[in-house]
Scaffold this motif. Structure first.
Motif, PDB file in Angstrom:
ATOM      1  N   PRO A 168      12.663  81.770 -22.922  1.00 25.92           N
ATOM      2  CA  PRO A 168      11.242  82.119 -22.794  1.00 25.92           C
ATOM      3  C   PRO A 168      10.873  82.664 -21.415  1.00 25.92           C
ATOM      4  CG  PRO A 168      11.489  80.039 -23.945  1.00 25.92           C
ATOM      5  CD  PRO A 168      12.858  80.402 -23.446  1.00 25.92           C
ATOM      6  N   THR A 169      11.613  82.259 -20.393  1.00 26.48           N
ATOM      7  CA  THR A 169      11.325  82.736 -19.037  1.00 26.48           C
ATOM      8  C   THR A 169      12.189  83.928 -18.642  1.00 26.48           C
ATOM      9  OG1 THR A 169      12.915  81.154 -18.118  1.00 26.48           O
ATOM     10  CG2 THR A 169      10.605  80.453 -18.269  1.00 26.48           C
ATOM     11  N   GLY A 170      12.993  84.429 -19.576  1.00 29.24           N
ATOM     12  CA  GLY A 170      13.947  85.479 -19.258  1.00 29.24           C
ATOM     13  C   GLY A 170      13.423  86.876 -19.505  1.00 29.24           C
ATOM     14  N   PHE A 217      11.896  99.197 -29.547  1.00 29.15           N
ATOM     15  CA  PHE A 217      11.531  98.108 -28.637  1.00 29.15           C
ATOM     16  C   PHE A 217      10.417  97.245 -29.229  1.00 29.15           C
ATOM     17  CE2 PHE A 217      13.345 101.313 -25.706  1.00 29.15           C
ATOM     18  CZ  PHE A 217      14.379 100.543 -25.212  1.00 29.15           C
ATOM     19  N   ALA A 218       9.364  97.889 -29.719  1.00 28.13           N
ATOM     20  CA  ALA A 218       8.279  97.135 -30.335  1.00 28.13           C
ATOM     21  C   ALA A 218       8.757  96.430 -31.602  1.00 28.13           C
ATOM     22  CB  ALA A 218       7.106  98.061 -30.650  1.00 28.13           C
ATOM     23  N   ALA A 219       9.574  97.119 -32.397  1.00 24.62           N
ATOM     24  CA  ALA A 219      10.087  96.517 -33.631  1.00 24.62           C
ATOM     25  C   ALA A 219      10.964  95.306 -33.337  1.00 24.62           C
ATOM     26  CB  ALA A 219      10.870  97.565 -34.428  1.00 24.62           C
ATOM     27  N   ALA A 220      11.652  95.338 -32.194  1.00 24.34           N
ATOM     28  CA  ALA A 220      12.530  94.225 -31.816  1.00 24.34           C
ATOM     29  C   ALA A 220      11.770  93.079 -31.166  1.00 24.34           C
ATOM     30  CB  ALA A 220      13.615  94.728 -30.867  1.00 24.34           C
ATOM     31  N   GLY A 221      10.501  93.298 -30.837  1.00 23.11           N
ATOM     32  CA  GLY A 221       9.717  92.248 -30.187  1.00 23.11           C
ATOM     33  C   GLY A 221       9.869  92.231 -28.691  1.00 23.11           C
ATOM     34  N   LEU A 222      10.065  93.413 -28.094  1.00 20.97           N
ATOM     35  CA  LEU A 222      10.213  93.538 -26.648  1.00 20.97           C
ATOM     36  C   LEU A 222       9.054  94.330 -26.080  1.00 20.97           C
ATOM     37  CD1 LEU A 222      14.028  94.326 -26.533  1.00 20.97           C
ATOM     38  CD2 LEU A 222      12.940  92.264 -25.608  1.00 20.97           C
ATOM     39  N   ARG A 223       8.557  93.888 -24.924  1.00 20.95           N
ATOM     40  CA  ARG A 223       7.417  94.538 -24.269  1.00 20.95           C
ATOM     41  C   ARG A 223       7.824  95.071 -22.906  1.00 20.95           C
ATOM     42  NH1 ARG A 223       2.557  91.360 -22.317  1.00 20.95           N
ATOM     43  NH2 ARG A 223       3.534  89.712 -23.508  1.00 20.95           N
ATOM     44  N   TYR A 224       7.425  96.288 -22.618  1.00 23.70           N
ATOM     45  CA  TYR A 224       7.741  96.931 -21.337  1.00 23.70           C
ATOM     46  C   TYR A 224       7.088  96.190 -20.173  1.00 23.70           C
ATOM     47  CZ  TYR A 224       6.980 100.251 -17.511  1.00 23.70           C
ATOM     48  OH  TYR A 224       6.888 100.837 -16.275  1.00 23.70           O
ATOM     49  N   VAL A 225       7.835  96.072 -19.060  1.00 21.01           N
ATOM     50  CA  VAL A 225       7.311  95.461 -17.846  1.00 21.01           C
ATOM     51  C   VAL A 225       7.224  96.489 -16.715  1.00 21.01           C
ATOM     52  CG1 VAL A 225       7.678  93.713 -16.064  1.00 21.01           C
ATOM     53  CG2 VAL A 225       8.181  93.178 -18.454  1.00 21.01           C
ATOM     54  N   GLN A 252      12.754  97.205 -17.311  1.00 26.85           N
ATOM     55  CA  GLN A 252      12.669  95.769 -17.597  1.00 26.85           C
ATOM     56  C   GLN A 252      11.751  95.528 -18.785  1.00 26.85           C
ATOM     57  OE1 GLN A 252      10.720  93.367 -14.599  1.00 26.85           O
ATOM     58  NE2 GLN A 252      11.845  91.526 -15.181  1.00 26.85           N
ATOM     59  N   PHE A 253      12.200  94.669 -19.695  1.00 28.41           N
ATOM     60  CA  PHE A 253      11.423  94.255 -20.855  1.00 28.41           C
ATOM     61  C   PHE A 253      11.375  92.732 -20.901  1.00 28.41           C
ATOM     62  CE2 PHE A 253      13.237  98.347 -21.914  1.00 28.41           C
ATOM     63  CZ  PHE A 253      12.194  99.034 -22.532  1.00 28.41           C
ATOM     64  N   MET A 254      10.315  92.211 -21.519  1.00 25.00           N
ATOM     65  CA  MET A 254      10.249  90.777 -21.770  1.00 25.00           C
ATOM     66  C   MET A 254       9.884  90.555 -23.237  1.00 25.00           C
ATOM     67  SD  MET A 254       6.684  89.693 -19.879  1.00 25.00           S
ATOM     68  CE  MET A 254       5.092  90.281 -20.444  1.00 25.00           C
ATOM     69  N   ALA A 285       5.842  86.307 -24.581  1.00 19.93           N
ATOM     70  CA  ALA A 285       5.852  85.742 -23.225  1.00 19.93           C
ATOM     71  C   ALA A 285       4.720  86.350 -22.402  1.00 19.93           C
ATOM     72  CB  ALA A 285       7.195  86.018 -22.555  1.00 19.93           C
ATOM     73  N   SER A 286       4.369  85.659 -21.340  1.00 20.47           N
ATOM     74  CA  SER A 286       3.389  86.180 -20.387  1.00 20.47           C
ATOM     75  C   SER A 286       4.097  86.461 -19.078  1.00 20.47           C
ATOM     76  CB  SER A 286       2.255  85.171 -20.156  1.00 20.47           C
ATOM     77  OG  SER A 286       2.765  83.984 -19.561  1.00 20.47           O
ATOM     78  N   TRP A 287       3.611  87.439 -18.333  1.00 19.80           N
ATOM     79  CA  TRP A 287       4.273  87.815 -17.090  1.00 19.80           C
ATOM     80  C   TRP A 287       4.324  86.639 -16.120  1.00 19.80           C
ATOM     81  CZ3 TRP A 287       7.804  90.374 -15.032  1.00 19.80           C
ATOM     82  CH2 TRP A 287       7.865  90.616 -13.651  1.00 19.80           C
ATOM     83  N   GLY A 288       3.301  85.825 -16.098  1.00 22.48           N
ATOM     84  CA  GLY A 288       3.289  84.674 -15.203  1.00 22.48           C
ATOM     85  C   GLY A 288       4.334  83.637 -15.543  1.00 22.48           C
TER      86      GLY A 288
END
Length: 256
Positions: free
Chosen positions: A51-53, A71-79, A106-108, A112-115
């Motif tokens: 979760p923090t990765g 990326f969106a389909a995989a559940g990844l968000r751009y950072v 970088q993706f998360m 998850a939240s950036w914080g």
């Protein structure tokens, strides 16, 4: 400090969770037989992240455009992204600019939240000590609630998003090998000390070497058995931390 031999999609998920995934997959930019995009690994990587990765992914703009919807389909968000600037690069066409850079994005996880993501952004010590001046945020950037940066001249500065590092031409083990110094910066930023870095396309083992240098644990995967052996020997010979050499592990008997 281990490298698995085989398809990352079959082998890596079982070893999750990972504090950081650092991946350098084929870009699909050339006609070379090994330069083919790997399907389906992004969703598996997302599920394997702690979760923090976060995931750092090397590529060209063309390669990122080619898989943009995944990326969106995989559940990844751009950072964020950085630009790796090289001393020389690729000239695929004589009538276009010579490409001397690659992107690292970088993706998360989308839940998850950036914080909540581990982040120790690197700084440089190139500021001058003439004055102490707090820099104001430019008005055209709009409202930024949290995470704004206040810099003081004479103190450390955030590392810039364009990072110059010489490539490995003439001494590379793998044709697309990345410089260890660049990898160290990414690892220090996004993996806690002692954390586990996952390298889904290990190649020459440069990520493993960077993990040894920064005190992180490492698990890589490489489909080329000969390259995996060479990468393991490289990691074992670099800044040994007292553990056993990273020996490649064979695929289970029901896989090829």
């Amino acid at each position: 400090m281990t490298i698995l031999v085989g398809d990352c999609r079959a082998l890596m998920p079982a070893h999750a969770p990972f504090d950081m995934i650092l991946a350098d997959p084929p870009y699909g930019d050339t006609s070379l037989i090994w330069d083919r995009r790997v399907e389906g690994w992004l969703a598996l990587a997302r599920e394997a992240l702690a979760p923090t990765g976060s995931l750092w992914l090397f590529g060209s703009l063309r390669s990122f455009i080619g898989v943009a919807q995944e990326f969106a389909a995989a559940g990844l968000r751009y950072v964020q992204e950085i630009v790796w600037e090289k001393q020389n690069g690729s000239a695929f066409h004589a009538d276009r600019f010579k490409r001397v850079h690659e992107l690292v994005v970088q993706f998360m996880r989308d839940d998850a939240s950036w914080g909540g993501i581990y982040n120790d952004v690197q700084t440089t010590s190139d500021a001058t000590a003439r004055t102490v001046r707090r820099k104001r945020r430019p008005p055209h950037t709009g409202q930024i609630e949290a995470g704004y940066y206040v810099s003081e001249d004479g103190g450390p500065r955030l590392m810039r998003s364009v990072i110059y590092a010489r490539n490995c031409h003439g001494r590379a083990i793998h044709p697309t090998e990345k410089p260890v110094g660049l990898l160290e910066n990414l690892i220090r930023t996004s993996c806690p000390p002692g954390g586990l870095v996952s390298d889904w396309f290990a190649g020459s083992g440069a990520v493993g070497e960077a993990c040894r240098a920064t005190g992180r644990r490492y698990l890589g995967c490489e489909i080329d058995a000969d390259m995996a052996q060479r990468a393991s020997a490289r990691i074992a010979a670099t800044l040994p931390l007292g553990g056993a050499p990273a020996a490649p592990l064979p695929l289970p008997g029901d896989q090829t």
